[in-house]
Design a protein around this motif. Structure first.
Motif, PDB file in Angstrom:
ATOM      1  N   ASP A 178     -56.358  -0.141  -8.256  1.00 24.76           N
ATOM      2  CA  ASP A 178     -57.005   1.055  -8.788  1.00 24.76           C
ATOM      3  C   ASP A 178     -55.994   2.121  -9.221  1.00 24.76           C
ATOM      4  OD1 ASP A 178     -59.805   0.253  -8.079  1.00 24.76           O
ATOM      5  OD2 ASP A 178     -58.957   0.301  -6.064  1.00 24.76           O
ATOM      6  N   VAL A 179     -54.889   2.205  -8.508  1.00 28.01           N
ATOM      7  CA  VAL A 179     -53.882   3.236  -8.793  1.00 28.01           C
ATOM      8  C   VAL A 179     -52.500   2.590  -8.842  1.00 28.01           C
ATOM      9  CG1 VAL A 179     -52.782   5.362  -7.967  1.00 28.01           C
ATOM     10  CG2 VAL A 179     -55.248   5.042  -7.682  1.00 28.01           C
ATOM     11  N   PHE A 180     -51.748   2.902  -9.893  1.00 27.96           N
ATOM     12  CA  PHE A 180     -50.373   2.419 -10.035  1.00 27.96           C
ATOM     13  C   PHE A 180     -49.418   3.597  -9.973  1.00 27.96           C
ATOM     14  CE2 PHE A 180     -52.937  -0.755 -12.166  1.00 27.96           C
ATOM     15  CZ  PHE A 180     -52.396  -1.941 -11.698  1.00 27.96           C
ATOM     16  N   LEU A 181     -48.458   3.517  -9.073  1.00 28.30           N
ATOM     17  CA  LEU A 181     -47.445   4.567  -8.952  1.00 28.30           C
ATOM     18  C   LEU A 181     -46.067   3.937  -9.091  1.00 28.30           C
ATOM     19  CD1 LEU A 181     -48.836   6.503  -5.839  1.00 28.30           C
ATOM     20  CD2 LEU A 181     -49.364   6.875  -8.250  1.00 28.30           C
ATOM     21  N   LEU A 234     -44.449   8.513 -11.517  1.00 27.79           N
ATOM     22  CA  LEU A 234     -45.422   8.249 -12.564  1.00 27.79           C
ATOM     23  C   LEU A 234     -46.696   7.747 -11.910  1.00 27.79           C
ATOM     24  CD1 LEU A 234     -43.145   6.406 -15.149  1.00 27.79           C
ATOM     25  CD2 LEU A 234     -44.201   8.648 -15.470  1.00 27.79           C
ATOM     26  N   ALA A 235     -47.848   8.272 -12.342  1.00 29.05           N
ATOM     27  CA  ALA A 235     -49.130   7.924 -11.730  1.00 29.05           C
ATOM     28  C   ALA A 235     -50.128   7.512 -12.797  1.00 29.05           C
ATOM     29  CB  ALA A 235     -49.668   9.106 -10.923  1.00 29.05           C
ATOM     30  N   PHE A 236     -50.693   6.308 -12.670  1.00 26.75           N
ATOM     31  CA  PHE A 236     -51.670   5.793 -13.624  1.00 26.75           C
ATOM     32  C   PHE A 236     -52.880   5.247 -12.880  1.00 26.75           C
ATOM     33  CE2 PHE A 236     -47.845   5.949 -16.088  1.00 26.75           C
ATOM     34  CZ  PHE A 236     -48.250   6.190 -17.392  1.00 26.75           C
ATOM     35  N   GLY A 237     -54.037   5.407 -13.487  1.00 22.48           N
ATOM     36  CA  GLY A 237     -55.296   4.984 -12.877  1.00 22.48           C
ATOM     37  C   GLY A 237     -56.310   6.104 -13.011  1.00 22.48           C
ATOM     38  N   GLU A 275     -53.968  10.826 -10.994  1.00 21.12           N
ATOM     39  CA  GLU A 275     -53.396  12.177 -11.067  1.00 21.12           C
ATOM     40  C   GLU A 275     -54.107  13.139 -10.125  1.00 21.12           C
ATOM     41  OE1 GLU A 275     -51.947  13.778 -14.838  1.00 21.12           O
ATOM     42  OE2 GLU A 275     -52.607  11.920 -15.802  1.00 21.12           O
ATOM     43  N   GLU A 276     -55.409  12.991  -9.982  1.00 23.00           N
ATOM     44  CA  GLU A 276     -56.160  13.853  -9.065  1.00 23.00           C
ATOM     45  C   GLU A 276     -55.715  13.638  -7.626  1.00 23.00           C
ATOM     46  OE1 GLU A 276     -60.796  14.898  -7.814  1.00 23.00           O
ATOM     47  OE2 GLU A 276     -60.343  13.125  -9.030  1.00 23.00           O
ATOM     48  N   ILE A 277     -55.584  12.371  -7.230  1.00 25.18           N
ATOM     49  CA  ILE A 277     -55.169  12.055  -5.868  1.00 25.18           C
ATOM     50  C   ILE A 277     -53.735  12.518  -5.614  1.00 25.18           C
ATOM     51  CG2 ILE A 277     -54.619  10.155  -4.277  1.00 25.18           C
ATOM     52  CD1 ILE A 277     -56.991   8.628  -5.526  1.00 25.18           C
ATOM     53  N   CYS A 278     -52.836  12.229  -6.559  1.00 28.33           N
ATOM     54  CA  CYS A 278     -51.422  12.559  -6.362  1.00 28.33           C
ATOM     55  C   CYS A 278     -51.173  14.065  -6.395  1.00 28.33           C
ATOM     56  CB  CYS A 278     -50.565  11.853  -7.412  1.00 28.33           C
ATOM     57  SG  CYS A 278     -50.500  10.064  -7.206  1.00 28.33           S
ATOM     58  N   HIS A 308     -49.066  12.351 -16.562  1.00 28.34           N
ATOM     59  CA  HIS A 308     -48.838  11.257 -15.601  1.00 28.34           C
ATOM     60  C   HIS A 308     -47.557  11.401 -14.778  1.00 28.34           C
ATOM     61  CE1 HIS A 308     -52.154   8.934 -17.332  1.00 28.34           C
ATOM     62  NE2 HIS A 308     -51.636   9.186 -18.516  1.00 28.34           N
ATOM     63  N   TYR A 309     -46.843  12.511 -14.876  1.00 24.02           N
ATOM     64  CA  TYR A 309     -45.532  12.614 -14.201  1.00 24.02           C
ATOM     65  C   TYR A 309     -45.420  13.898 -13.383  1.00 24.02           C
ATOM     66  CZ  TYR A 309     -40.527  13.195 -13.449  1.00 24.02           C
ATOM     67  OH  TYR A 309     -39.293  13.397 -12.867  1.00 24.02           O
TER      68      TYR A 309
END
Length: 249
Positions: free
Chosen positions: A182-185, A199-202, A206-209, A220-221
């Motif tokens: 679900d989430v790629f970091l 970098l955060a994708f999914g 971004e909301e979670i991170c 995404h960064y």
């Protein structure tokens, strides 16, 4: 039916184990991570210590069993400790890690400071590797409240190298998918700065991170000052953020 007999070292999560681990007989686990999702059919020896490196535990086991540590094994275990603790700079590092590493360095006849720098310099040379190989070089999956997080991480002493990888990885992860995730970091840790870029994708990434690290992710960064440890800093922060998001209003 003769099941394969295995001992798990440095992990106890099903997603991090070999394929079909549920069909094997787990004899023992030696680890330093949080407890994971594996189950066993009977009681086993499970040695889990809050240290910076499993190599520290293995070195203790040599001593406890009265087995002499060869120069080669001392060099390997010392390398593991220096790598996992980022030359004692990681928040996961304990006094025991440093003490054991110094004893191992003495056996292996290496200078810790110079050896660690040479090792990190060699390890951060990612030339010739594809971006997919770089992503999966140090790549782990974690289950957090029904969501699967995939986290890749590199460590480097070369700032320019990190900047180049960041650009290529951004382009790669924009279209990257993997079943069940679900989430790629992707975390790029600078050893000299004691900090990381992430970098955060999914859909929720971004909301979670942003909640986890108390900073805004732009395109995404985000730059995370003082964050270097996936185990002790990144994953616990993500767990707290997901639990907060899932709490009813």
């Amino acid at each position: 039916m003769h099941k394969k007999q295995v001992i798990l070292v440095d992990h106890n999560e099903k997603d991090q184990a070999v394929d079909n681990i549920e069909k094997a007989e787990i004899l023992e686990i030696i680890d330093h991570h949080k407890l994971g999702s594996l189950e066993t059919m009977k009681p086993i020896n499970f040695r889990n210590q809050p240290v910076g490196c499993t190599g520290t535990i293995v070195a203790q086991m040599y001593r406890e069993q009265g087995i002499e540590i060869t120069k080669e094994m001392a060099g390997l275990m010392c390398s593991a400790i220096l790598s996992d603790t980022l030359m004692f700079r990681s928040p996961t590092c304990t006094a025991l890690d440093r003490l054991v590493a110094e004893k191992l360095a003495s056996i292996a006849h290496i200078d810790i400071e110079q050896y660690a720098r040479d090792m990190f310099d060699a390890g951060s040379n990612l030339k010739g590797k594809t971006i997919d190989e770089i992503l999966h070089q140090d790549y782990k999956k974690f289950e957090i409240d029904g969501r699967t997080f995939a986290i890749g991480q590199i460590t480097s002493i070369n700032t320019r190298e990190i900047e180049q990888i960041q650009k290529s990885m951004y382009e790669y992860l924009t279209d990257y998918t993997e079943n069940g995730c679900d989430v790629f970091l992707f975390v790029m840790t600078s050893i000299l700065d004691d900090s990381s870029g992430m970098l955060a994708f999914g859909d929720e990434a971004e909301e979670i991170c942003s909640r986890a690290f108390q900073t805004e992710f732009v395109d995404h960064y985000a730059y995370l000052e003082g964050v270097v440890s996936r185990k002790k800093q990144i994953v616990p922060a993500l767990v707290r953020a997901v639990q907060e998001l899932d709490q009813p209003e």
